[in-house]
Design a protein around this motif. Structure first.
Motif, mmCIF file in Angstrom:
data_model
loop_
_atom_site.group_PDB
_atom_site.id
_atom_site.type_symbol
_atom_site.label_atom_id
_atom_site.label_comp_id
_atom_site.label_asym_id
_atom_site.label_seq_id
_atom_site.Cartn_x
_atom_site.Cartn_y
_atom_site.Cartn_z
ATOM 1 N N UNK A 49 -2.090 1.031 -15.601
ATOM 2 C CA UNK A 49 -1.384 0.070 -14.423
ATOM 3 C C UNK A 49 -1.663 0.902 -13.155
ATOM 4 N N UNK A 50 -1.833 2.249 -13.011
ATOM 5 C CA UNK A 50 -1.836 2.837 -11.837
ATOM 6 C C UNK A 50 -3.074 2.271 -10.681
ATOM 7 N N UNK A 51 -4.442 2.064 -11.323
ATOM 8 C CA UNK A 51 -5.287 1.538 -10.274
ATOM 9 C C UNK A 51 -5.271 0.139 -9.965
ATOM 10 N N UNK A 57 2.916 2.121 -6.163
ATOM 11 C CA UNK A 57 4.272 2.386 -6.497
ATOM 12 C C UNK A 57 4.462 3.005 -7.634
ATOM 13 N N UNK A 58 3.262 3.332 -8.338
ATOM 14 C CA UNK A 58 3.056 3.957 -9.871
ATOM 15 C C UNK A 58 2.303 5.219 -9.613
ATOM 16 N N UNK A 59 3.281 6.166 -10.409
ATOM 17 C CA UNK A 59 2.393 7.659 -10.391
ATOM 18 C C UNK A 59 2.825 8.240 -11.872
ATOM 19 N N UNK A 60 2.151 9.526 -11.999
ATOM 20 C CA UNK A 60 2.440 9.938 -13.292
ATOM 21 C C UNK A 60 3.655 10.923 -12.952
ATOM 22 N N UNK A 115 -13.069 7.489 -11.232
ATOM 23 C CA UNK A 115 -11.568 7.321 -10.410
ATOM 24 C C UNK A 115 -11.013 5.892 -10.532
ATOM 25 N N UNK A 116 -11.859 5.086 -10.918
ATOM 26 C CA UNK A 116 -11.164 3.535 -11.022
ATOM 27 C C UNK A 116 -11.349 3.289 -12.373
ATOM 28 N N UNK A 195 -7.169 8.491 -5.412
ATOM 29 C CA UNK A 195 -6.136 8.101 -6.258
ATOM 30 C C UNK A 195 -6.334 7.076 -7.152
ATOM 31 N N UNK A 196 -7.471 6.517 -7.013
ATOM 32 C CA UNK A 196 -8.078 5.396 -8.321
ATOM 33 C C UNK A 196 -7.779 4.039 -7.578
#
Length: 200
Positions: A49-51, A57-60, A115-116, A195-196
């Motif tokens: 979901x991050x990329x 709004x999403x992080x680990x 990265x992606x 950050x992808x």
């Protein structure tokens, strides 16, 4: 148990719903136009979901969370690779090959695929892929790429680079190759953030 899991910043969330669509485990749902992690034990912590989140709004985070169980009866989607040819390294690629003819060419910095997360589906679909690193490879890519463009009928080129300054060399090599080939080729470009996410 202590494990890596996603965290959604609801203030940043713009309600696009992309994260919920790509979550193979069904851990994210849209509630009141905001993405919510509805079941911790459905989240595999891999971050597909991050990329796709355009709002960042999403992080680990690493915290106490229920052990990953997966959505009952839900099978994670397995993606087939989109690679059409071998080799993929620019310095190893042949100057002529049947797969080049009428091909759409993807020339990418090798870090971009790491990265992606959705690199294959987003960029490689129906393209011949060539990769390299302008910083680590001690070679001038423009010469090899010029020869490939001269010897083959290429439809268009997509260049994918990282946001880091050294990756500008990949774009310059392609621009030089197109100019030196004397061909009028359309060049598309995309930049991947560290950050992808896709920056442009």
């Amino acid at each position: 148990m202590l494990r890596k899991i996603i965290k959604i910043n609801e203030e940043k969330c713009n309600g696009c719903g992309l994260c919920a669509k790509v979550c193979h485990e069904g851990a994210i749902e849209m509630v009141d136009n905001k993405a919510r992690l509805i079941k911790e034990d459905y989240c595999d912590g891999l971050g597909d979901c991050l990329p796709v989140c355009p709002a960042g709004a999403i992080s680990f985070e690493e915290r106490e969370a229920a052990a990953f169980q997966g959505c009952p009866g839900h099978q994670p989607q397995k993606l087939n690779g989109r690679l059409r040819q071998w080799p993929v390294q620019i310095k190893l690629a042949p100057l002529t090959a049947p797969y080049y003819q009428q091909a759409r060419l993807l020339i990418a910095a090798d870090c971009t695929a790491y990265a992606f997360g959705d690199f294959h589906r987003e960029f490689m679909e129906d393209k011949v892929t060539l990769i390299g690193c302008p910083k680590l490879d001690s070679t001038d890519y423009s010469e090899k790429l010029t020869a490939i463009l001269i010897e083959n009928e290429i439809k268009d080129i997509t260049v994918v680079r990282m946001e880091v300054p050294c990756c500008r060399g990949m774009v310059q090599a392609v621009e030089t190759a197109v100019k030196n080939s004397g061909k009028n080729l359309q060049v598309h470009s995309a930049t991947i953030g560290i950050k992808g996410n896709i920056l442009e």
